[in-house]
Scaffold this motif. Structure first.
Motif, PDB file in Angstrom:
ATOM      1  N   ARG A 123      16.707  14.015  15.585  1.00  0.00           N
ATOM      2  CA  ARG A 123      17.308  12.841  16.438  1.00  0.00           C
ATOM      3  C   ARG A 123      17.577  12.820  17.890  1.00  0.00           C
ATOM      4  O   ARG A 123      17.223  12.178  18.795  1.00  0.00           O
ATOM      5  CB  ARG A 123      18.593  12.313  15.600  1.00  0.00           C
ATOM      6  N   ARG A 126      14.312  13.104  19.763  1.00  0.00           N
ATOM      7  CA  ARG A 126      13.814  11.856  20.031  1.00  0.00           C
ATOM      8  C   ARG A 126      14.616  11.181  21.321  1.00  0.00           C
ATOM      9  O   ARG A 126      13.963  10.644  22.155  1.00  0.00           O
ATOM     10  CB  ARG A 126      14.129  10.995  18.834  1.00  0.00           C
ATOM     11  N   GLU A 135       7.330   8.920  24.782  1.00  0.00           N
ATOM     12  CA  GLU A 135       7.240   8.620  23.387  1.00  0.00           C
ATOM     13  C   GLU A 135       6.938   9.625  22.865  1.00  0.00           C
ATOM     14  O   GLU A 135       5.767  10.570  22.919  1.00  0.00           O
ATOM     15  CB  GLU A 135       6.203   7.440  22.998  1.00  0.00           C
ATOM     16  N   MET A 136       7.802  10.214  21.542  1.00  0.00           N
ATOM     17  CA  MET A 136       7.209  11.342  20.859  1.00  0.00           C
ATOM     18  C   MET A 136       6.198  11.116  19.774  1.00  0.00           C
ATOM     19  O   MET A 136       6.325  10.047  18.989  1.00  0.00           O
ATOM     20  CB  MET A 136       8.551  12.046  20.018  1.00  0.00           C
TER      21      MET A 136
END
Length: 165
Positions: A123, A126, A135-136
């Motif tokens: 988390r 991210r 963006e992952m």
């Protein structure tokens, strides 16, 4: 530090070296066809069952081919609850080993703590990637030492490699 040097600096445990992971913290890397030796690790709910055997096979092949990277690195792609693919970047062909290539841009961040914190790390990664306006796409883990060695050294550090788009 070369992986061969790191391997010889494992006198405290006879197993994993205490690798300096600050070289990986907060970096952005771009790889184009980065050659990697690939192996597979069986798992039970993400708990590796044969990680040591996979690492031993890979290290033996890398040592024989003198293909250790300048910085020690092995990436785990947690493909399912039942296994993960392991990638070890190399600078040349490694006879007898499966070789694949990785390409893309990767953002890295070091985390420290027990393995049970992986969800928190994901988390946080991210959020870290999102704060950069990215963006992952995929996430790889660099588990620098086994649980026994982490206990012996008194710390457990893991580097997350987020492939970004």
């Amino acid at each position: 530090m070369k992986l061969a040097d790191a391997k010889s600096d494992n006198r405290a445990t006879g197993c994993c070296a205490d690798v300096d992971l600050t070289v990986w913290d907060g970096r952005t890397l771009t790889w184009t066809n980065q050659r990697c030796v690939k192996d597979h690790v069986r798992a039970l709910f993400h708990m590796p069952l044969n990680f040591g055997a996979a690492m031993s096979r890979a290290h033996a092949a890398l040592e024989k081919a003198e293909a250790y990277p300048e910085q020690p690195l092995w990436l785990s792609d947690e493909t399912s609850l039942w296994g993960s693919d392991l990638y070890m970047p190399v600078d040349r062909e490694v006879p007898g080993a499966e070789t694949v290539t990785l390409s893309g841009t990767f953002v890295t961040k070091v985390f420290e703590g027990p393995y049970r914190d992986v969800g928190t790390w994901v988390r946080a990664m991210r959020q870290h990637v999102g704060a950069q306006g990215r963006e992952m796409k995929k996430l790889y883990f660099f588990y620098a030492m086994c649980p026994k060695c982490a206990k012996r050294y008194g710390h457990n550090r893991v580097v997350l490699f987020a492939q970004v788009g």
